[in-house]
Design a protein around this motif. Structure first.
Motif, PDB file in Angstrom:
ATOM      1  N   LEU A   1     -12.156  17.272  34.443  1.00  0.00           N
ATOM      2  CA  LEU A   1     -12.407  16.356  33.329  1.00  0.00           C
ATOM      3  C   LEU A   1     -11.095  15.759  32.821  1.00  0.00           C
ATOM      4  O   LEU A   1     -10.977  14.548  32.630  1.00  0.00           O
ATOM      5  CB  LEU A   1     -13.150  17.070  32.203  1.00  0.00           C
ATOM      6  CG  LEU A   1     -13.545  16.218  31.004  1.00  0.00           C
ATOM      7  CD1 LEU A   1     -14.468  15.089  31.430  1.00  0.00           C
ATOM      8  CD2 LEU A   1     -14.220  17.071  29.937  1.00  0.00           C
ATOM      9  N   SER A   2     -10.073  16.600  32.644  1.00  0.00           N
ATOM     10  CA  SER A   2      -8.807  16.121  32.093  1.00  0.00           C
ATOM     11  C   SER A   2      -8.062  15.180  33.042  1.00  0.00           C
ATOM     12  O   SER A   2      -7.296  14.331  32.599  1.00  0.00           O
ATOM     13  CB  SER A   2      -7.906  17.297  31.707  1.00  0.00           C
ATOM     14  OG  SER A   2      -7.542  18.037  32.851  1.00  0.00           O
ATOM     15  N   ARG A   3      -8.285  15.311  34.333  1.00  0.00           N
ATOM     16  CA  ARG A   3      -7.604  14.409  35.280  1.00  0.00           C
ATOM     17  C   ARG A   3      -8.462  13.193  35.622  1.00  0.00           C
ATOM     18  O   ARG A   3      -8.123  12.418  36.503  1.00  0.00           O
ATOM     19  CB  ARG A   3      -7.148  15.149  36.523  1.00  0.00           C
ATOM     20  CG  ARG A   3      -8.215  15.657  37.418  1.00  0.00           C
ATOM     21  CD  ARG A   3      -7.618  16.279  38.693  1.00  0.00           C
ATOM     22  NE  ARG A   3      -8.630  16.965  39.446  1.00  0.00           N
ATOM     23  CZ  ARG A   3      -9.542  16.383  40.217  1.00  0.00           C
ATOM     24  NH1 ARG A   3      -9.573  15.093  40.346  1.00  0.00           N
ATOM     25  NH2 ARG A   3     -10.429  17.114  40.866  1.00  0.00           N
ATOM     26  N   GLY A   4      -9.582  13.030  34.913  1.00  0.00           N
ATOM     27  CA  GLY A   4     -10.398  11.832  35.069  1.00  0.00           C
ATOM     28  C   GLY A   4     -11.302  11.811  36.280  1.00  0.00           C
ATOM     29  O   GLY A   4     -11.678  10.735  36.751  1.00  0.00           O
TER      30      GLY A   4
ATOM     31  N   CYS B   1     -17.770  17.503  35.842  1.00  0.00           N
ATOM     32  CA  CYS B   1     -16.949  16.603  36.643  1.00  0.00           C
ATOM     33  C   CYS B   1     -16.412  17.356  37.849  1.00  0.00           C
ATOM     34  O   CYS B   1     -16.211  18.570  37.804  1.00  0.00           O
ATOM     35  CB  CYS B   1     -15.798  16.053  35.817  1.00  0.00           C
ATOM     36  SG  CYS B   1     -16.340  15.020  34.460  1.00  0.00           S
TER      37      CYS B   1
END
Length: 143
Positions: free
Chosen positions: A85-88, A108
């Motif tokens: 999620l944090s790396r898109g 994700c």
């Protein structure tokens, strides 16, 4: 010349797993190789070789309850990317599909699921479509 099998620690075990790929609409069955445990303190459970699905590292969850909190006779072992999620990374379309988009948290990245061969969690058996209802319930309830 007599052919002898390689020592036990070199023999790989193959097991069916469920792959939830972010780019695919539906989960699919894949084969995962497992290496027998070589460390006595880790028990006798084989070590699944899942790192190729998670180049930036993975985390794991053991799911012991299914629908309505019923204990699973064959617990499920999930691997996922904690940084997806944090790396898109894109929302996992296969998980979105089996939850009809109603999950409280978007999942994700890739998710790989193996099934233990019993409640003692000492080995794996083949995972399949019968495991999807418990996984769907888990994804729906995860916060």
């Amino acid at each position: 010349m007599i052919a002898t099998p390689p020592p036990a620690e070199q023999q790989l075990i193959m097991v069916s797993a469920i792959l939830f790929s972010p780019e695919e609409e539906r989960p699919r069955i894949i084969t995962i190789k497992c290496r027998p445990s070589q460390v006595p303190s880790q028990g006798i459970c084989p070590q699944p070789l899942v790192t190729s699905h998670f180049p930036d590292g993975q985390a794991e969850i053991i799911l012991t309850q299914g629908l309505n909190g019923e204990p699973l006779r064959f617990p499920l072992h999930l691997w996922y990317s904690p940084n997806a999620l944090s790396r898109g990374a894109p929302v996992n379309r296969a998980i979105y599909h089996i939850t009809s988009g109603a999950a409280l948290k978007p999942w994700c990245g890739t998710v790989v699921v193996l099934k233990f061969n019993g409640s003692r969690r000492q080995g794996y058996s083949d995972a399949g479509s019968n495991d999807l209802p418990a996984l769907s319930a888990y994804f729906l309830a995860f916060k």
